[in-house]
Design a protein around this motif. Structure first.
Motif, PDB file in Angstrom:
ATOM      1  N   GLU A 136       0.948  -1.027  -0.065  1.00 58.30           N
ATOM      2  CA  GLU A 136      -0.099   0.078  -0.034  1.00 58.30           C
ATOM      3  C   GLU A 136       0.840   1.168  -0.023  1.00 58.30           C
ATOM      4  OE1 GLU A 136      -3.198   0.343  -0.099  1.00 58.30           O
ATOM      5  OE2 GLU A 136      -4.027  -1.753   0.371  1.00 58.30           O
ATOM      6  N   LEU A 137       0.670   1.981  -1.204  1.00 57.67           N
ATOM      7  CA  LEU A 137       1.451   3.369  -0.990  1.00 57.67           C
ATOM      8  C   LEU A 137       0.686   4.407  -1.773  1.00 57.67           C
ATOM      9  CD1 LEU A 137       4.364   4.613  -0.990  1.00 57.67           C
ATOM     10  CD2 LEU A 137       4.622   3.864  -3.429  1.00 57.67           C
ATOM     11  N   ILE A 138       0.812   5.663  -1.089  1.00 62.23           N
ATOM     12  CA  ILE A 138       0.044   6.842  -1.641  1.00 62.23           C
ATOM     13  C   ILE A 138       1.273   7.928  -1.973  1.00 62.23           C
ATOM     14  CG2 ILE A 138      -0.526   7.512   0.514  1.00 62.23           C
ATOM     15  CD1 ILE A 138      -3.155   8.691  -0.621  1.00 62.23           C
ATOM     16  N   LEU A 139       1.297   8.417  -2.798  1.00 65.32           N
ATOM     17  CA  LEU A 139       2.045   9.686  -3.254  1.00 65.32           C
ATOM     18  C   LEU A 139       1.297  10.687  -3.640  1.00 65.32           C
ATOM     19  CD1 LEU A 139       4.482   7.651  -5.742  1.00 65.32           C
ATOM     20  CD2 LEU A 139       4.932   8.181  -3.309  1.00 65.32           C
ATOM     21  N   THR A 140       1.743  12.067  -3.218  1.00 66.02           N
ATOM     22  CA  THR A 140       1.255  13.180  -3.654  1.00 66.02           C
ATOM     23  C   THR A 140       2.108  14.318  -3.572  1.00 66.02           C
ATOM     24  OG1 THR A 140      -0.397  14.808  -3.026  1.00 66.02           O
ATOM     25  CG2 THR A 140       0.747  13.683  -1.224  1.00 66.02           C
ATOM     26  N   ASP A 141       1.891  15.368  -4.727  1.00 64.05           N
ATOM     27  CA  ASP A 141       2.768  16.646  -4.606  1.00 64.05           C
ATOM     28  C   ASP A 141       2.674  17.300  -3.379  1.00 64.05           C
ATOM     29  OD1 ASP A 141       1.095  18.970  -5.371  1.00 64.05           O
ATOM     30  OD2 ASP A 141       0.168  17.133  -6.049  1.00 64.05           O
ATOM     31  N   GLU A 142       3.717  18.108  -2.968  1.00 65.64           N
ATOM     32  CA  GLU A 142       3.452  19.033  -1.502  1.00 65.64           C
ATOM     33  C   GLU A 142       2.294  19.817  -1.523  1.00 65.64           C
ATOM     34  OE1 GLU A 142       7.050  21.242  -0.886  1.00 65.64           O
ATOM     35  OE2 GLU A 142       7.269  21.686  -2.940  1.00 65.64           O
ATOM     36  N   LYS A 143       1.935  20.148  -2.713  1.00 67.61           N
ATOM     37  CA  LYS A 143       0.712  21.109  -2.766  1.00 67.61           C
ATOM     38  C   LYS A 143      -0.571  20.179  -2.671  1.00 67.61           C
ATOM     39  CE  LYS A 143       3.054  25.030  -5.310  1.00 67.61           C
ATOM     40  NZ  LYS A 143       2.980  25.903  -6.066  1.00 67.61           N
ATOM     41  N   MET A 144      -0.582  18.877  -2.997  1.00 68.38           N
ATOM     42  CA  MET A 144      -1.371  18.126  -2.692  1.00 68.38           C
ATOM     43  C   MET A 144      -2.682  18.152  -3.827  1.00 68.38           C
ATOM     44  SD  MET A 144      -2.296  18.052   1.510  1.00 68.38           S
ATOM     45  CE  MET A 144      -3.600  16.720   1.091  1.00 68.38           C
ATOM     46  N   ASP A 145      -2.207  18.709  -4.982  1.00 68.00           N
ATOM     47  CA  ASP A 145      -3.030  18.886  -6.158  1.00 68.00           C
ATOM     48  C   ASP A 145      -3.534  17.532  -6.759  1.00 68.00           C
ATOM     49  OD1 ASP A 145      -3.305  21.381  -6.149  1.00 68.00           O
ATOM     50  OD2 ASP A 145      -1.686  22.102  -7.364  1.00 68.00           O
ATOM     51  N   PHE A 146      -2.191  16.512  -6.721  1.00 69.41           N
ATOM     52  CA  PHE A 146      -2.415  15.150  -7.254  1.00 69.41           C
ATOM     53  C   PHE A 146      -2.184  14.019  -6.514  1.00 69.41           C
ATOM     54  CE2 PHE A 146      -0.716  18.223 -10.492  1.00 69.41           C
ATOM     55  CZ  PHE A 146      -1.744  18.345 -11.474  1.00 69.41           C
ATOM     56  N   VAL A 147      -2.770  12.959  -6.685  1.00 67.64           N
ATOM     57  CA  VAL A 147      -2.488  11.683  -5.686  1.00 67.64           C
ATOM     58  C   VAL A 147      -2.636  10.508  -6.505  1.00 67.64           C
ATOM     59  CG1 VAL A 147      -3.552  10.286  -3.812  1.00 67.64           C
ATOM     60  CG2 VAL A 147      -4.068  12.911  -3.848  1.00 67.64           C
ATOM     61  N   PHE A 148      -1.653   9.805  -6.184  1.00 70.81           N
ATOM     62  CA  PHE A 148      -1.357   8.608  -6.930  1.00 70.81           C
ATOM     63  C   PHE A 148      -1.128   7.398  -5.848  1.00 70.81           C
ATOM     64  CE2 PHE A 148       0.561   5.829 -10.227  1.00 70.81           C
ATOM     65  CZ  PHE A 148       0.570   6.371 -11.528  1.00 70.81           C
ATOM     66  N   MET A 149      -2.133   6.159  -5.973  1.00 75.14           N
ATOM     67  CA  MET A 149      -1.890   5.283  -5.250  1.00 75.14           C
ATOM     68  C   MET A 149      -2.002   3.974  -5.787  1.00 75.14           C
ATOM     69  SD  MET A 149      -5.550   6.232  -3.701  1.00 75.14           S
ATOM     70  CE  MET A 149      -5.916   4.635  -2.425  1.00 75.14           C
ATOM     71  N   SER A 150      -1.345   2.849  -5.089  1.00 72.58           N
ATOM     72  CA  SER A 150      -1.554   1.623  -5.305  1.00 72.58           C
ATOM     73  C   SER A 150      -2.479   1.131  -4.980  1.00 72.58           C
ATOM     74  CB  SER A 150      -0.268   0.662  -4.766  1.00 72.58           C
ATOM     75  OG  SER A 150      -0.249   0.989  -3.502  1.00 72.58           O
ATOM     76  N   VAL A 151      -3.322  -0.247  -5.374  1.00 75.35           N
ATOM     77  CA  VAL A 151      -4.402  -0.790  -4.926  1.00 75.35           C
ATOM     78  C   VAL A 151      -4.093  -2.238  -4.861  1.00 75.35           C
ATOM     79  CG1 VAL A 151      -6.698  -1.536  -5.631  1.00 75.35           C
ATOM     80  CG2 VAL A 151      -5.843   0.704  -6.232  1.00 75.35           C
ATOM     81  N   TYR A 152      -4.438  -2.742  -3.500  1.00 73.77           N
ATOM     82  CA  TYR A 152      -3.836  -4.203  -3.273  1.00 73.77           C
ATOM     83  C   TYR A 152      -4.678  -5.228  -3.887  1.00 73.77           C
ATOM     84  CZ  TYR A 152      -2.443  -8.025  -0.023  1.00 73.77           C
ATOM     85  OH  TYR A 152      -2.170  -9.054   0.291  1.00 73.77           O
ATOM     86  N   ASP A 153      -3.959  -6.173  -4.188  1.00 68.16           N
ATOM     87  CA  ASP A 153      -4.483  -7.209  -4.846  1.00 68.16           C
ATOM     88  C   ASP A 153      -5.047  -6.774  -6.341  1.00 68.16           C
ATOM     89  OD1 ASP A 153      -3.984  -9.824  -3.688  1.00 68.16           O
ATOM     90  OD2 ASP A 153      -5.745 -10.059  -2.712  1.00 68.16           O
ATOM     91  N   SER A 154      -4.504  -6.198  -7.041  1.00 66.08           N
ATOM     92  CA  SER A 154      -4.615  -5.581  -8.470  1.00 66.08           C
ATOM     93  C   SER A 154      -3.679  -5.097  -9.245  1.00 66.08           C
ATOM     94  CB  SER A 154      -5.546  -4.431  -8.159  1.00 66.08           C
ATOM     95  OG  SER A 154      -4.816  -3.277  -7.976  1.00 66.08           O
ATOM     96  N   PHE A 155      -4.037  -4.904 -10.521  1.00 67.24           N
ATOM     97  CA  PHE A 155      -2.883  -4.452 -11.512  1.00 67.24           C
ATOM     98  C   PHE A 155      -3.095  -2.961 -11.877  1.00 67.24           C
ATOM     99  CE2 PHE A 155      -3.141  -9.137 -11.206  1.00 67.24           C
ATOM    100  CZ  PHE A 155      -1.902  -9.499 -11.445  1.00 67.24           C
ATOM    101  N   ILE A 156      -3.701  -2.313 -11.111  1.00 66.80           N
ATOM    102  CA  ILE A 156      -4.138  -0.932 -11.162  1.00 66.80           C
ATOM    103  C   ILE A 156      -3.648   0.276 -10.270  1.00 66.80           C
ATOM    104  CG2 ILE A 156      -6.079  -1.652 -12.481  1.00 66.80           C
ATOM    105  CD1 ILE A 156      -7.723  -0.557 -10.100  1.00 66.80           C
ATOM    106  N   ASN A 157      -3.425   1.402 -10.603  1.00 70.44           N
ATOM    107  CA  ASN A 157      -3.270   2.546  -9.626  1.00 70.44           C
ATOM    108  C   ASN A 157      -4.493   3.267  -9.862  1.00 70.44           C
ATOM    109  OD1 ASN A 157       0.104   2.494 -10.637  1.00 70.44           O
ATOM    110  ND2 ASN A 157      -0.715   1.294  -9.138  1.00 70.44           N
ATOM    111  N   VAL A 158      -4.680   4.320  -8.814  1.00 69.92           N
ATOM    112  CA  VAL A 158      -5.761   5.019  -8.867  1.00 69.92           C
ATOM    113  C   VAL A 158      -5.218   6.509  -8.709  1.00 69.92           C
ATOM    114  CG1 VAL A 158      -7.757   6.369  -7.625  1.00 69.92           C
ATOM    115  CG2 VAL A 158      -7.543   3.723  -7.900  1.00 69.92           C
TER     116      VAL A 158
END
Length: 225
Positions: free
Chosen positions: A171-193
């Motif tokens: 489980e990992l979530i990434l965001t820029d310091e201004k929090m305009d964008f969020v990139f996250m993994s999804v457990y048991d899957s082959f996608i990101n949100v």
């Protein structure tokens, strides 16, 4: 900062994300094509399962789209391929599993072609993450691994993103310091949100060259069912 978002399947994605984010997309992690003969050279015996590590993927791997694999399998939709992938790793219960699709996928995945990164953010997304996170003037990105309670800020560089992706838990979530964008993994899957405050997310997805499905009011995290 944004440390965790749990997306459950009882309501659409857009109803579960923080109110400041107006749009979301499901990104399909690319399949991994290694050079011809790579697996044979690495394998010590006929029964050994070989999968390239992060460094090998970055140095020698080539991204292969879901659409290309769909074409080789005769699948009509991304959902069929998702069901085949999820069934093959045992992530679907008996009543939801599609063994017929998984068998077709297995027959077409051979040689030096590998499944996308499971549970994690794909290494192939690193260049576009650098561009997206720095587009608004941010110099740092924030990372959070809720399972191991690890988080912090790092400069937006290819090397730093590589380090985080290499060492991150499922489980990992990434965001820029201004929090305009969020990139996250999804457990048991082959996608990101991917989440954005900007409503014109489709334009950004196209500029980044991501293979994706833009979420609407009826898109659930189990979108393939």
């Amino acid at each position: 900062m944004l440390d965790y978002i749990w997306l459950e399947d009882e309501s659409p994605i857009l109803k579960q994300i923080p109110v400041e984010y107006t749009s979301a997309a499901i990104l399909f992690s690319p399949f991994i094509q290694m050079p011809e003969g790579w697996e044979k050279a690495k394998r010590k015996n006929d029964y050994e399962h070989i999968y390239p590590n992060d460094e090998e993927i970055r140095e020698k791997g080539k991204a292969i789209s879901w659409k290309k694999v769909m074409s080789s399998c005769g699948f009509q939709t991304h959902a069929e391929l998702a069901l085949a992938l999820m069934t093959s790793i045992g992530a679907l219960r008996d009543e939801c599993a599609r063994e017929d699709l998984a068998e077709v996928l297995h027959a077409n995945i051979n040689g030096d072609l590998y499944y996308p990164s499971e549970d994690h953010i794909s290494n192939f997304h690193i260049p576009s993450l650098v561009k997206v996170f720095g587009a608004n003037g941010s110099n740092r990105f924030y990372y959070s691994e809720p399972i191991v309670d690890n988080s912090g800020f790092l400069d937006i560089t290819k090397a730093n993103l590589q380090t985080i992706l290499d060492e991150a838990a499922a489980e990992l979530i990434l965001t820029d310091e201004k929090m305009d964008f969020v990139f996250m993994s999804v457990y048991d899957s082959f996608i990101n949100v991917f989440l954005a405050k900007d409503e014109n997310i489709n334009d950004l997805v196209q500029r980044m060259g991501w293979e994706a499905m833009i979420c609407d009011e009826s898109t659930y995290i189990r979108w393939y069912r």
